[in-house]
Design an enzyme around this catalytic site. Structure first.
Site, PDB file in Angstrom:
ATOM      1  N   SER A  73      29.270   7.460 -37.543  1.00  0.00           N
ATOM      2  CA  SER A  73      28.063   6.439 -37.718  1.00  0.00           C
ATOM      3  C   SER A  73      28.170   6.029 -39.338  1.00  0.00           C
ATOM      4  O   SER A  73      29.267   5.705 -39.814  1.00  0.00           O
ATOM      5  CB  SER A  73      26.677   7.062 -37.413  1.00  0.00           C
ATOM      6  OG  SER A  73      25.775   5.771 -37.113  1.00  0.00           O
ATOM      7  N   ASP A 110      26.994   3.432 -25.847  1.00  0.00           N
ATOM      8  CA  ASP A 110      26.307   3.499 -27.165  1.00  0.00           C
ATOM      9  C   ASP A 110      25.314   2.249 -27.276  1.00  0.00           C
ATOM     10  O   ASP A 110      25.658   1.107 -27.310  1.00  0.00           O
ATOM     11  CB  ASP A 110      27.106   3.530 -28.167  1.00  0.00           C
ATOM     12  CG  ASP A 110      26.754   3.985 -29.430  1.00  0.00           C
ATOM     13  OD1 ASP A 110      25.437   3.747 -29.781  1.00  0.00           O
ATOM     14  OD2 ASP A 110      27.465   4.564 -30.340  1.00  0.00           O
ATOM     15  N   HIS A 163      25.875   7.449 -28.639  1.00  0.00           N
ATOM     16  CA  HIS A 163      26.063   7.442 -29.944  1.00  0.00           C
ATOM     17  C   HIS A 163      26.792   8.685 -30.325  1.00  0.00           C
ATOM     18  O   HIS A 163      27.113   8.702 -31.263  1.00  0.00           O
ATOM     19  CB  HIS A 163      24.922   7.016 -30.629  1.00  0.00           C
ATOM     20  CG  HIS A 163      25.258   6.385 -32.194  1.00  0.00           C
ATOM     21  ND1 HIS A 163      25.916   5.596 -32.392  1.00  0.00           N
ATOM     22  CD2 HIS A 163      24.590   7.182 -33.121  1.00  0.00           C
ATOM     23  CE1 HIS A 163      25.846   5.356 -33.809  1.00  0.00           C
ATOM     24  NE2 HIS A 163      25.161   6.317 -34.261  1.00  0.00           N
TER      25      HIS A 163
END
Length: 254
Positions: A80, A206, A233
């Site tokens: 991320s 996600d 995610h």
């Protein structure tokens, strides 16, 4: 400033970078499994876990902090926000990053007219407002958003919650500044400049970094895309075995 870094294993150096709202503890199981083949360095980004805050707090300063901590070339795995930091590091010091893996990461985290594959500005603004009003509740809400759509959402959420409790939670200034990075970062135009081998690991469920981001990155960079069916995610938690296998297969080729 100094970074808190936990190191385990032996072999070539592999640096793990976490995402927003948490710390390096999220990588514990992943790091243990990868350490049978590599010397794994689990980093707390500035202002998170055991690491000091840095100012200014932007991708360039985070990249410089990492570059100062690792004098020799390393492999990098970023999740991320940590993936965006990894991209910046690889762009600024291309001879330092031997390979880069992006896990559920994006060159642009906020929706705009030509980029629908991201979080809406309203959602990011709500997190910013929530941090001021109720710090703990906002972090909990963010963890919940990360597992939405995941086939094993409850299990992944418990893992994220457990990880967060193992070290000091991120400092409020780091969270606020990190949100600004998520809102303002757009590295799409610089992806073709990446000179290192690139691996993409994404979940097809996600909600924060849709799979379309992975497809776009693969098309622009020519990188290998690994899709984890049913993952949200955090595929390194929900699909740990497949994630580790893909990671090792990629690294062993470098």
């Amino acid at each position: 400033m100094s970074l808190y870094i936990e190191t385990l294993g032996h072999g070539e150096d592999l640096v793990l970078l976490h995402g927003w709202g948490i710390h390096g503890g999220v990588w514990q199981s992943t790091a243990e499994r990868l350490s049978t083949h590599y010397c794994v360095h689990v980093v707390d980004l500035p202002g998170c876990g055991g690491s000091e805050m840095v100012s200014p707090y932007d991708l360039a300063s985070l990249s410089r902090s990492l570059d100062a901590a690792f004098p020799l070339p390393v492999h990098v795995l970023g999740w991320s926000l940590g993936g965006a930091v990894g991209i910046q590091w690889a762009l600024e010091v291309p001879d330092k990053v031997r390979s880069l893996t992006l896990c559920a990461s994006s060159p642009c985290f906020m929706q705009c007219p030509d980029w629908p594959y991201a979080t809406s500005v309203d959602t990011l603004s709500a997190f910013a407002d929530g941090l001021i009003k109720d710090y703990a509740a906002t972090l909990e809400m963010f963890l919940g958003l990360q597992v939405m759509g995941s086939r094993d959402g409850r299990t992944v959420l418990r893992s994220l919650q457990s990880s967060l409790e193992k070290r000091s939670i991120p400092q409020l200034p780091a969270l606020i500044a990190g949100l600004e990075i998520l809102k303002n970062t757009d590295l799409r135009g610089r992806i073709p400049e990446l000179a290192c081998p690139l691996l993409l690991q994404y979940g097809d469920r996600d909600r924060m970094t849709p799979l379309e981001v992975g497809h776009w990155l693969a098309q622009v960079s020519g990188a290998q895309l690994v899709m984890h069916t049913g993952a949200g995610h955090a595929p390194f938690i929900s699909h740990e075995g497949a994630f580790i296998a893909a990671q090792l297969d990629f690294l062993l080729q470098q």
